[in-house]
Every structure is written in structure tokens, then in C-alpha cells.
Write an enzyme that holds these catalytic residues in place. Structure first.
Site, PDB file in Angstrom:
ATOM      1  N   HIS B 215       0.816  -1.206   0.000  1.00 20.46           N
ATOM      2  CA  HIS B 215       0.000   0.000   0.000  1.00 20.46           C
ATOM      3  C   HIS B 215       0.854   1.262   0.000  1.00 20.46           C
ATOM      4  O   HIS B 215       0.532   2.232  -0.656  1.00 20.46           O
ATOM      5  CB  HIS B 215      -0.993   0.030   1.152  1.00 20.46           C
ATOM      6  N   TYR B 219       1.477   5.301  -2.250  1.00 22.06           N
ATOM      7  CA  TYR B 219       1.707   6.681  -1.816  1.00 22.06           C
ATOM      8  C   TYR B 219       3.034   7.208  -2.339  1.00 22.06           C
ATOM      9  O   TYR B 219       3.163   8.403  -2.592  1.00 22.06           O
ATOM     10  CB  TYR B 219       1.572   6.791  -0.297  1.00 22.06           C
ATOM     11  N   HIS B 366      -9.984   0.445  -9.988  1.00 18.02           N
ATOM     12  CA  HIS B 366      -9.707   1.417  -8.933  1.00 18.02           C
ATOM     13  C   HIS B 366      -8.293   1.974  -9.038  1.00 18.02           C
ATOM     14  O   HIS B 366      -8.094   3.182  -9.047  1.00 18.02           O
ATOM     15  CB  HIS B 366      -9.911   0.761  -7.560  1.00 18.02           C
ATOM     16  N   PHE B 367      -7.294   1.062  -9.147  1.00 22.56           N
ATOM     17  CA  PHE B 367      -5.942   1.630  -9.090  1.00 22.56           C
ATOM     18  C   PHE B 367      -5.508   2.264 -10.406  1.00 22.56           C
ATOM     19  O   PHE B 367      -4.608   3.092 -10.410  1.00 22.56           O
ATOM     20  CB  PHE B 367      -4.905   0.656  -8.504  1.00 22.56           C
ATOM     21  N   HIS B 368      -6.194   1.904 -11.505  1.00 23.49           N
ATOM     22  CA  HIS B 368      -5.907   2.650 -12.731  1.00 23.49           C
ATOM     23  C   HIS B 368      -6.457   4.071 -12.638  1.00 23.49           C
ATOM     24  O   HIS B 368      -5.831   5.011 -13.104  1.00 23.49           O
ATOM     25  CB  HIS B 368      -6.473   1.929 -13.952  1.00 23.49           C
ATOM     26  N   ARG B 429     -10.348 -10.502 -11.986  1.00 22.00           N
ATOM     27  CA  ARG B 429      -9.163  -9.885 -12.567  1.00 22.00           C
ATOM     28  C   ARG B 429      -8.142 -10.985 -12.850  1.00 22.00           C
ATOM     29  O   ARG B 429      -8.339 -12.130 -12.441  1.00 22.00           O
ATOM     30  CB  ARG B 429      -8.585  -8.834 -11.611  1.00 22.00           C
ATOM     31  N   ARG B 430      -7.037 -10.633 -13.514  1.00 25.45           N
ATOM     32  CA  ARG B 430      -5.941 -11.563 -13.805  1.00 25.45           C
ATOM     33  C   ARG B 430      -6.423 -12.814 -14.528  1.00 25.45           C
ATOM     34  O   ARG B 430      -5.981 -13.912 -14.235  1.00 25.45           O
ATOM     35  CB  ARG B 430      -5.232 -12.027 -12.534  1.00 25.45           C
TER      36      ARG B 430
END
Lengths: 286, 541
Positions: B215, B219, B366-368, B429-430
């Protein structure tokens, strides 16, 4: 907009005290909630004791203790488990001594005259874990085939590790043992026209059939699954039929029986022919 | 920019060259997962590609970008040459060598374990060694940032460290703490198994160690964008930063709250007890605080600028902001994506809601949106701002840059919103190939095709981005404008030592790590839960 002369936050606050007090407050609050309050109350059952809740919060639960009542014996498909001890035993196989043991095998596995029907598999270049497991299954009677049970009983566990190491060390020949290379290639999906290639590379989701290649290659290999590219067509087809009819039962988790039962005879033939075709080992069919 | 010019430029070029390659792969992956025919449709190639895309974007692009940005900030914000330029070039060489090793291993098809390694999957030792070199090498940069800040403080006793330098040092320290998890996983578990020194691996321990990184690394990716928010945006907008102290507190909070939170990535892992899952989820909620502070500061700073430009009333100040500046446009678009993606993130870290979307397409969506969208669009804006300073040549052109930013925004939204929806519908996913003729999957087909369209727009935007940089590199109009940082409304005169350094905060963070990770990691030395590996490669006989 008005901003006070010192700025939005006064810089001269007691930062050290703020830091430590926040740290203590955050840890105490979340530990109280995480380990006592939230772990304690269970839906559909009485609250746990505080000690029980803390243990649950740490990940230690009552069901990690050994079972109290004796369990009925399980009908296990094999006595081999892929533990570190088993893998270490296979890895420690002595190929030189294995070559001596293998003199017993060559009469059938190497001699074309004895194997005209191609129902005896090729072993040169076969994965060591596969040979080790099949010998163990023949020894314990979990798999049955002609003379193999008797031969396996005559071998010690060390002998089978050695002979497995010997065959694994041989150059592949027809059996493409080194085809673990994940060579990027096209035509390996549902778009594939030929039945055999489609089942091998994509499987069939609607019947819950995973792609053969995920465990048997080319491309993917799982411990204990034999590489199939280059194996005899007749042998593969016969084994698929044996799994489908519950004649062969030594697949851990029954995955081969579950898959083979769903295949039509034509599909078994197509898969076997795809793997058996000598020039087919890595290429797609189109 | 003193002696940081070539250093920063080289780092940026590596980052953006790898970025371009990874975008092409990303587009092909969208095509593979869609009902449309894809060239080279092979699941093995898909997993190799996902590994390369993830490794490139998560480790290479971000690390090189942050390092280049750090050197540029050090020289410009401290107003003097960087110390340790030789070490910086050695660091560059090590990281580049590590990158090449990892890329070669992935391309050979022997390391398709995805960038998060997923033990007990086992890939080539070359891949793990390359990643270890890249991440380990970047620690030289961490040391250089700290050394430069400490040396400046020694030469300027009692003076407040410039906010940009303070923030990039916080970033460097955050990265050092974050990378400790993956480095321990590599050196203690993956590399020994890859070299054949062990037979099994402890997947639970490896995953828990990686969660220390998993995580916080996000950041680390975000920080350059946040530094730009605080130190560059108010200046470009023609205004002032709302509060210098709030900026310092924000970066300190990022350092404290972004690392002992990684177990919320293991909410479905059986090894970790529910108590620790709650403990770390609570801290994850706290990491929204510095983000909310930043959004507040940003809006306040932009309002100061807007009112300075003559905007009045409740919202008129928004219209008069210099939207033709790529930096301001990027901030606007970035905040929209940050808002949407941040909301999704709060769902991911909640124990109950996580189980609805765990391992579905929702997660990459989300992370894209957060990283590929909100952060990368700021990377573009930073590059546009820095390029004329590094090359000494004019950017060609701001109009094309605005087009590029808009295309990236539209592409990212078109790709990730349908992707969120298919995730809610249960698309995992994956997974390389889907049989969309299945009645269960058929409703996802149009959404998957829409995502491909988004991917195509992103590809076009990336090509445009590289084109602008290359064109600017070969420009002929020489400009000389030094990089200026935003002044605060109340510029700091003196700052207490707690807000001028990191000693106190590193000690508190250490205590957090002991409380939050001591037991979850320590338990594995009692459990001894090693399992056999799943080889993703086979060594030639």
C-alpha cells in the site's frame, strides 16, 4: 478570504506530544474495537469471552486444535502428498543408481516390439515427481495396470526416487520434456478452430473444463502432472477413458475424473491426437 | 537547475520510454480480455504481458520519475548544486541494469508471476534479482535526498527547509520504509528458493511482508503529484499556497499512515487474524485525512489565485483560473479522478464491502483511476513544466499538451468506469480469456468493448505525449526561465524542529510498525507454514 497572521495552523503547537498522544489513542481505540468488541459478538451464536475474542482477533481459533472424535478413514486417491519432505526425497534421487534400476523398465518402455499398441507410456525425459508418484500409487494399489503393481512393490521408496531421477535426466526424445519454455504464440484461445487445440489451450468454461495446458503443458506445469506433448496418442486416449469410467482413481482431488467424464469420445481422441502429433508439441494448429 | 539537469532528464526519459512500452501492452491486454479478436491470443503471453506492464508501471516508471523529480527539486528548491552527483549516476546505472534484467527475464517467458510476485508462484531468479537491484539501487537516491536536506540544514541553521525539499525527503523516507517489506521478501524467501537453496516457501510470510510495501508504494507513486499540488500549482495559477504548515503536516501524516496499513490488502488471507485486519483498516481510514487536507489546501490556494485574477462571487473565481496552462488543467482533471477513485478505495479497505469486489475487475479499475489517472496526469503536467527548464528549449506546444491531457482523462474514464461495473458483476481480474458466449458473461461483453475503446484513447494520448516531448527536445527557441515554487500566504519565518525534520516521526512510525506488524509477521516463525512452489518456469536440463 482572511487568513490569520500565523497561517492556517499555528506552527508552535506541541508536536511531539500531539504525535505520541495520537499514536496511543489510535492504537488503543483500534485494538479495543478489533480485539475485544468486534471479535466478541458473533452472528447466530453467543458472545465469546474476552479472552476468546482476543485469541480470535490474533487469528488463533478453537478449530485449530486437533479434532476430538475419531474420524472415519478417508477414501484417499493416493498416499503421496506434495510436502517438503516428499519433494526433498525426489530431489535427492540418485540418477546413477536409477539407471541400474531402470534396466527392469526398458523391456516394455523402450522396446518397440513389446509396445506395438502404444499403450505403454514414454518415460525418457519424464518429470521425476510424476514417476515417483505413479510408482508409489502402483505400490499402494491406488493405481492398477498389469505388471506394474508387482514391479513397484519390488522397489523401495529410494529406488523409485532414483529411477525417477534417471528418467528425468534423459534427453526428451519424442517426449518434449523441456517444453516448459513459455514461448509466446498465437491461436491459443476460444478463437481456436480445432477441437483438440481449443481444449488444450482454452478448455471449456461452460462445462467447467480448464485448459489441459495449464497443468500438462506446453506452458504451464503443476507438480505431479506429466508433460504430455509427444506422449503416445493411444496411451493418452486410454487414460482419459479410464478416468472417465472410474477405472483409474489416483488423481488427487479427482480433477482428472471430473474433466474426463465431461469429454465426448471424439474430444478425448482430439486431445490425445493433438498431444501425440510429433510436430505439434508447441505450435498451434492453425 | 545547476548540476541536476542531465540527471533529471535522463531519469525522465527512461521513465517515459518504459511508460510508452507499457501502455502498448496495456492496450493489448484490454483487447485480450474483450470479445474482440486480439493478435497473438495466448494466455501465457497475456500473463507475461501483465507482469511486464505491472513491473514497468509500478516499479520502473514511478521509481525513475520520483528519482528524477527529487534531483530537480533538490537543486532548485535549495538553490545550490546537488551533493553526491557521482553516487546519483551510479544509482541510475544500478537501477537501469536491474530494469534490463527484469525485462529480459519477463520477455523470455520465465517470470510470469505478475509484479506482486504471488508466492508460491516461482519465476526466474533473473527477474527477482533485477527487481531487487532496481528497488535496492533506489535506496542510494533515498540517502542522497536525506544527505542533501541535512547538509542544507547544517549550512542554514534555524532556517525552515523549503516545503518542496521537505516533501521530497518525506517521499524518500516513505519509500525506504515501504521497500523494506519487498526487499526482505526477495532476499529472505524468493531469491533463496529461485537459486534452489530451499525446497519450499512460506507464502503467508511472503505475502505479509509484501503487504508492507503494497500500500505504501501507492503513496510513493502519489507523492510527486502531491508535491506538485503544494509547490507548483499555486505558482502556475498565479496565486499563493494557502498554508505552509498544513503542507508539512500533510506530508508527515503520509509518512505515518501510509505504511502500517498494508494488511487491508490481505483481508481475504486466512493467516492474519481479524483483530489485525481491523487495526490496519482503522489506520487506512486515517490516510484519507492528509488527502482531504490536500484537496482543501488545493481548493483554497486556487481560490486565492482566482480572486487575485479578479474572480468574485461564490464560484466565479473558478472560471478565471488560467485553464490554458497544462498544470492547472491537469489539477482539475486529476481531482475529479482522485475523488471517484478515492471513493472506490474506501470500499476496498472496508472488511465487509471488500468481499464483494475482492479479486474482481473492480480492483484494477480502482488503481488505474487513482494511479493511472489522478497521478500519471500530474506526471505529464510536471514533465511539461520541467521540460523547458531541463532542455532550455520551449515546449511545443501547450495546445497539444492540453489535447493530450484531455484525451488521457477521457480515455481513463471510458476504460475504468465500465471496468468497475464488470467488477461488480463478478468479472475476475488476472484472467486472460473469457467465453462471452456464456449467458453469465454475455452482459459484460459490451462493457468490455467500451473499455477497449478507452484503452485505445489512452494509447493515442501516450503517443501524443511522447511526440510533444520529442518535438520539444528538438526545438530551437531557447528559453531561460528558472523553476519557481509557490510562496505561502504566510511564508514560514521559523519552523519548530518537529516540522523541519523527521527524527520524531520516524520513531513514532517505528512504534506503529512494531504494534501493527510485529505479531502478524512474528507468528510465521512459530507456524512454519511453508508450502511447495508452483513453478512458472522450468530450467533447461
Amino acid at each position: 478570504m482572511t487568513v490569520s497572521k500565523e497561517g492556517a495552523i499555528h506552527p508552535d503547537l506541541p508536536w511531539s506530544r500531539i504525535g505520541w498522544v495520537s499514536f496511543a489513542a489510535i492504537v488503543l481505540f483500534s485494538a479495543l474495537f478489533g480485539f475485544v468488541i468486534l471479535s466478541r459478538y458473533q452472528e447466530n451464536s453467543d458472545p465469546l469471552t474476552v479472552w476468546g475474542a482476543i485469541c480470535r482477533g490474533l487469528g488463533i481459533t478453537a478449530d485449530t486444535a486437533p479434532a476430538l472424535s475419531p474420524q472415519p478413514p478417508l477414501r484417499t486417491p493416493t498416499e503421496v502428498a506434495w510436502t517438503g519432505a516428499t519433494l526433498g526425497q525426489i530431489q535427492a534421487g540418485d540418477a546413477q543408481h536409477g539407471g541400474f534400476v531402470a534396466m527392469n523398465c526398458s523391456a516394455c518402455h523402450e522396446e518397440p516390439a513389446a509396445n506395438a499398441s502404444h499403450l505403454i507410456p514414454i518415460l525418457d525425459g519424464m518429470d521425476a515427481a510424476v514417476i515417483f508418484k505413479q510408482l508409489a500409487d502402483y505400490r499402494s494399489g491406488k493405481r492398477s495396470w498389469g505388471v506394474m503393481n508387482g514391479i513397484a512393490k519390488a522397489l523401495t521408496v529410494q529406488d523409485s526416487a532414483d529411477v525417477a531421477a534417471y528418467f528425468a535426466s534423459l534427453p526428451g526424445g519424442r517426449l518434449h520434456a523441456d517444453s516448459g519454455m513459455r514461448i509466446p504464440q498465437g491461436g491459443r484461445s476460444f478463437w481456436q478452430g480445432s477441437t483438440g487445440a481449443r481444449l488444450v489451450f482454452a478448455g471449456d468454461q461452460q462445462r467447467g473444463i480448464p485448459p489441459c495446458a495449464a497443468c500438462h503443458g506446453p506452458g504451464g506445469y503443476k507438480i505431479g502432472a506429466p508433460p504430455l506433448a509427444g506422449q503416445y496418442t493411444a496411451y493418452i486416449e486410454r487414460q482419459l477413458a479410464a478416468f472417465a469410467q472410474d477405472i483409474r482413481q489416483n488423481d488427487i482431488y479427482e480433477q482428472m475424473r471430473a474433466i474426463a467424464r465431461q469429454l465426448t469420445p471424439e474430444e478425448m481422441k482430439a486431445v490425445a491426437e493433438f498431444y501425440g502429433a510429433p510436430d505439434h508439441h508447441l505450435a498451434s494448429s492453425d | 537547475m545547476y548540476n541536476s539537469r542531465w540527471l533529471a532528464l535522463s531519469h525522465y526519459w527512461v521513465a517515459f520510454a518504459v511508460f510508452m512500452l507499457a501502455v502498448v501492452l496495456g492496450f493489448w491486454q484490454m483487447l485480450m480480455r474483450s470479445p474482440l479478436p486480439a493478435p497473438l491470443d495466448d494466455p501465457n503471453l497475456y500473463y507475461a504481458s501483465v507482469t511486464l506492464h505491472g513491473t514497468a508501471m509500478a516499479y520502473v516508471v514511478t521509481t525513475f520519475f520520483a528519482m528524477g523529480f527529487g534531483y530537480a527539486i533538490t537543486a532548485t528548491s535549495l538553490g545550490r548544486p546537488i551533493r553526491g552527483v557521482t553516487a546519483a549516476w551510479i544509482c541510475f546505472a544500478i537501477c537501469l541494469a536491474g530494469t534490463l534484467m527484469a525485462v529480459a527475464a519477463i520477455l523470455s517467458g520465465r517470470a510470469s508471476v505478475l509484479y506482486t510476485f504471488y508466492p508460491p508462484l516461482l519465476g526466474s531468479a533473473w527477474y527477482y534479482s533485477g527487481a531487487t537491484l532496481l528497488i535496492g539501487g533506489s535506496m542510494i537516491w533515498v540517502v542522497l535526498m536525506v544527505v542533501n536536506m541535512v547538509a542544507w540544514k547544517r549550512d542554514n541553521p534555524g532556517q525552515p527547509v523549503p516545503l518542496a525539499m521537505f516533501a521530497i525527503t518525506a517521499t524518500a523516507l516513505l519509500w525506504a520504509w515501504a521497500a523494506s517489506g519487498v526487499e526482505l521478501e526477495m532476499l529472505g524467501i524468493l531469491l533463496p528458493r529461485a537459486f534452489g537453496l530451499t525446497v519450499e516457501m512460506d507464502a503467508g510470510l511472503a505475502r505479509t511482508l509484501f503487504s508492507v510495501t503494497l500500500h505504501a508504494i501507492v503513496y510513493f507513486w502519489l507523492m510527486p503529484a502531491y508535491i506538485a499540488f503544494y509547490t507548483l500549482v499555486p505558482q502556475v495559477a498565479g496565486g499563493r499556497l494557502y498554508s505552509d504548515t498544513m503542507g508539512r503536516v500533510t506530508f508527515i501524516m503520509f509518512l505515518l499512515f501510509s505504511i502500517p496499513v498494508g494488511i487491508h490488502h490481505l483481508l481475504a488471507d486466512p493467516e492474519v487474524g481479524v483483530g489485525f485486519k481491523f487495526l490496519q483498516s482503522s489506520l487506512t481510514f486515517l490516510v484519507t485525512l492528509p488527502t482531504l487536507l490536500t484537496v482543501f489546501s488545493m481548493c483554497a490556494s486556487l481560490e486565492i489565485a482566482g480572486r487575485h485574477h479578479g474572480g468574485t462571487g461564490l464560484l466565479r473565481w473558478i472560471a478565471v483560473l488560467p485553464w490554458n496552462e497544462p498544470m492547472i488543467l491537469a489539477v482539475g482533471l486529476s481531482l475529479v479522478m482522485l475523488g471517484l477513485g478515492g471513493g472506490g478505495g474506501i470500499i476496498n479497505m472496508s472488511y465487509g464491502m471488500n468481499s464483494l469486489i475482492h479479486n474482481t475487475a473492480w480492483i484494477p479499475a480502482h488503481f488505474h483511476l487513482i494511479f493511472g489517472g489522478a497521478v500519471v496526469i500530474m506526471y505529464f503536467a510536471i514533465a511539461y513544466e520541467m521540460w523547458p527548464r531541463m532542455t532550455g528549449l520551449r515546449l511545443r506546444s501547450k495546445r497539444m499538451a492540453r489535447w493530450q491531457l484531455w484525451l488521457w482523462f477521457v480515455g481513463m474514464m471510458t476504460m475504468s468506469i465500465p471496468w468497475h461495473i464488470t467488477g461488480l458483476m463478478g468479472q475476475p481480474r488476472r484472467v486472460a480469456i473469457f467465453d462471452f458466449s456464456d449467458p453469465l458473461l454475455a452482459p459484460m461483453a459490451p462493457l468490455a468493448i467500451l473499455s477497449v475503446v478507452g484503452g485505445l484513447i489512452l494509447l493515442l494520448s501516450a503517443i501524443l505525449f511522447i511526440t510533444i516531448l520529442v518535438r520539444s527536445q528538438f526545438g530551437d527557441v531557447v528559453v531561460r526561465e528558472p523553476l519557481r515554487y509557490a510562496l505561502a500566504v504566510n511564508p514560514p519565518v521559523r519552523v519548530p524542529s518537529a516540522l523541519n525534520g523527521f527524527a520524531l516521526w520516524n520513531v513514532i512510525l517505528l512504534m506503529f510498525m512494531i504494534v501493527e506488524y510485529g505479531y502478524p509477521i512474528g507468528q510465521f516463525f512459530v507456524l512454519k507454514s511453508s508450502v511447495p512452489v508452483v513453478e512458472m518456469t522450468r530450467h533447461e536440463p
